[in-house]
Design a protein around this motif. Structure first.
Motif, PDB file in Angstrom:
ATOM      1  N   VAL A  34      -4.490  -2.480   4.899  1.00  0.00           N
ATOM      2  CA  VAL A  34      -4.521  -2.029   3.751  1.00  0.00           C
ATOM      3  C   VAL A  34      -3.293  -2.507   2.789  1.00  0.00           C
ATOM      4  CG1 VAL A  34      -6.183  -0.054   4.086  1.00  0.00           C
ATOM      5  CG2 VAL A  34      -3.572   0.170   3.917  1.00  0.00           C
ATOM      6  N   GLY A  35      -3.610  -2.610   1.665  1.00  0.00           N
ATOM      7  CA  GLY A  35      -2.556  -2.859   0.392  1.00  0.00           C
ATOM      8  C   GLY A  35      -2.254  -1.449  -0.085  1.00  0.00           C
ATOM      9  N   TYR A  36      -0.842  -1.845  -0.743  1.00  0.00           N
ATOM     10  CA  TYR A  36      -0.512  -0.096  -1.600  1.00  0.00           C
ATOM     11  C   TYR A  36      -0.126  -0.581  -2.671  1.00  0.00           C
ATOM     12  CZ  TYR A  36       2.637   3.824  -2.281  1.00  0.00           C
ATOM     13  OH  TYR A  36       3.041   4.744  -2.823  1.00  0.00           O
ATOM     14  N   TRP A  37      -0.693   0.051  -4.073  1.00  0.00           N
ATOM     15  CA  TRP A  37      -0.483   0.351  -5.149  1.00  0.00           C
ATOM     16  C   TRP A  37      -0.112   1.604  -5.719  1.00  0.00           C
ATOM     17  CZ3 TRP A  37      -4.606  -1.965  -2.594  1.00  0.00           C
ATOM     18  CH2 TRP A  37      -4.879  -3.170  -3.074  1.00  0.00           C
ATOM     19  N   GLU A  48      -0.051  -9.377  -1.881  1.00  0.00           N
ATOM     20  CA  GLU A  48       1.310  -8.690  -2.172  1.00  0.00           C
ATOM     21  C   GLU A  48       1.183  -7.240  -2.003  1.00  0.00           C
ATOM     22  OE1 GLU A  48       2.724  -9.509  -6.186  1.00  0.00           O
ATOM     23  OE2 GLU A  48       4.247  -7.882  -6.127  1.00  0.00           O
ATOM     24  N   ALA A  49       0.164  -6.387  -2.101  1.00  0.00           N
ATOM     25  CA  ALA A  49       0.107  -5.187  -1.929  1.00  0.00           C
ATOM     26  C   ALA A  49      -0.166  -4.902  -0.254  1.00  0.00           C
ATOM     27  CB  ALA A  49      -1.084  -4.633  -2.312  1.00  0.00           C
ATOM     28  N   THR A  50      -0.523  -5.759   0.286  1.00  0.00           N
ATOM     29  CA  THR A  50      -0.357  -5.589   1.989  1.00  0.00           C
ATOM     30  C   THR A  50       0.897  -5.640   2.486  1.00  0.00           C
ATOM     31  OG1 THR A  50      -1.256  -7.965   2.274  1.00  0.00           O
ATOM     32  CG2 THR A  50      -2.960  -6.063   2.254  1.00  0.00           C
ATOM     33  N   ASP A  51       1.418  -6.607   1.865  1.00  0.00           N
ATOM     34  CA  ASP A  51       3.070  -6.823   2.089  1.00  0.00           C
ATOM     35  C   ASP A  51       3.856  -5.601   1.884  1.00  0.00           C
ATOM     36  OD1 ASP A  51       2.756  -9.518   3.397  1.00  0.00           O
ATOM     37  OD2 ASP A  51       3.567 -10.404   1.576  1.00  0.00           O
TER      38      ASP A  51
END
Ligand SMILES: C[S@@+](CC[C@H](N)C(=O)[O-])C[C@H]1O[C@@H](n2cnc3c(N)ncnc32)[C@H](O)[C@@H]1O
Length: 276
Positions: A34-37, A48-51
């Protein structure tokens, strides 16, 4: 844990071989997580969110140059390469998918950090490493595939030195899904060859059974929730290039991903544990 029961290293490996073939993680920059926001940055692209999620894992590993890390369930090597590159550490990644090993090794050749990573086919339930071979370990969305997590957590405990950390990023059920919602969960488990999704209490209990001391468990479910919509859109995009049967399967996977991701009981934990 809601148990799907009979996942095996081979059955999970087959799913990820197909996943790698379909290029299903391309939209996520090769990360299979998953990504993070944060609340104020919904426009950040999914890759970019997954990085960022990888960086949250790395922050918790208390890294110093030249530390030796084990990546349990390394996917195609993108998190391992990012962490090795940013922190000057060495990472050994394992996966049950030969396709992933091949792709991860090819990415390493292209990367400045490639000399500090290696990837191999291995099962977390039976690690091919000597006792106390690593300074720490991380497992991003891999434990959920294991039919019994405790033996794998014991194996990781065996190969990490005393005082070393294990950081886990994984799905959780905030409360057990019941009734019609359980059909969504069960569909998700079957579709993605997931053995089960722990509640936070189950995550804690399994770590304790395996001898790990819990330092932190944080539910970041709301900060990762947008990921499910992004993944579903990517799967629907891929479906367009497939034959009718495969496209139907890909669209069904997208529907389940969205239904699960939209559920208020769908959480996501970041866990830091320490080997005493
Ligand atoms: C959702 S992917 C996550 C990949 C990677 N951690 C990432 O974030 O990009 C799950 C990974 O766990 C691996 N895995 C599943 N069961 C495993 C097992 N028994 N032993 C080792 N790896 C396993 C899969 O092969 C796959 O690489």
């Amino acid at each position: 844990m809601t148990q799907q029961s009979d996942t095996t290293a081979d059955s999970v490996g087959e799913v990820y071989d197909q996943f790698a073939d379909a290029g299903a993680s391309t939209a996520m920059g090769g990360n299979i997580h998953v990504g993070y926001w944060d609340d104020d940055d919904p426009e950040v692209p999914i890759a970019e969110a997954t990085d960022r999620l990888t960086d949250l894992v790395a922050e918790r590993l208390a890294l110093r140059p030249d530390r030796q890390l084990l990546d349990v369930g390394c996917g195609i090597g993108v998190p391992a390469l990012r962490i090795a590159g940013a922190h000057d550490v060495r990472v050994t990644g394992i996966t049950v998918s030969q396709q992933q090993v091949t792709e991860a090794a090819a990415r390493a050749v292209e990367s400045d950090a490639g000399g500090r990573v290696s990837f191999r086919l291995a099962d977390a339930m039976d690690l091919p490493f000597e006792d106390v071979s690593f300074d720490g370990a991380f497992a991003i969305e891999s434990l959920l595939h294991l039919p019994d997590q405790t033996p794998a957590l014991k194996e990781i405990h065996r190969v990490v030195r005393p005082g070393g950390r294990l950081v886990i990023a994984d799905l959780c059920q905030r409360q057990p899904f019941t009734g019609a919602d359980k059909e969504v969960l069960d569909g998700m488990l079957l579709m993605y060859e997931i053995a089960g999704i722990n509640t936070p209490e189950e995550h804690h209990a399994r770590l304790a059974e395996a001898g790990w001391e819990l330092l932190e468990l944080t539910d970041i479910g709301e900060q990762v929730r947008a990921s499910y919509g992004h993944a579903a859109a990517a799967f629907r995009g891929l479906a367009g290039a497939l034959d009718a049967g495969a496209a139907q399967q890909m669209n069904a996977a997208a529907d389940l991903m969205e239904a699960f991701g939209g559920h208020p009981y769908a959480g996501y934990v970041l866990i830091t544990a320490q080997r005493s």
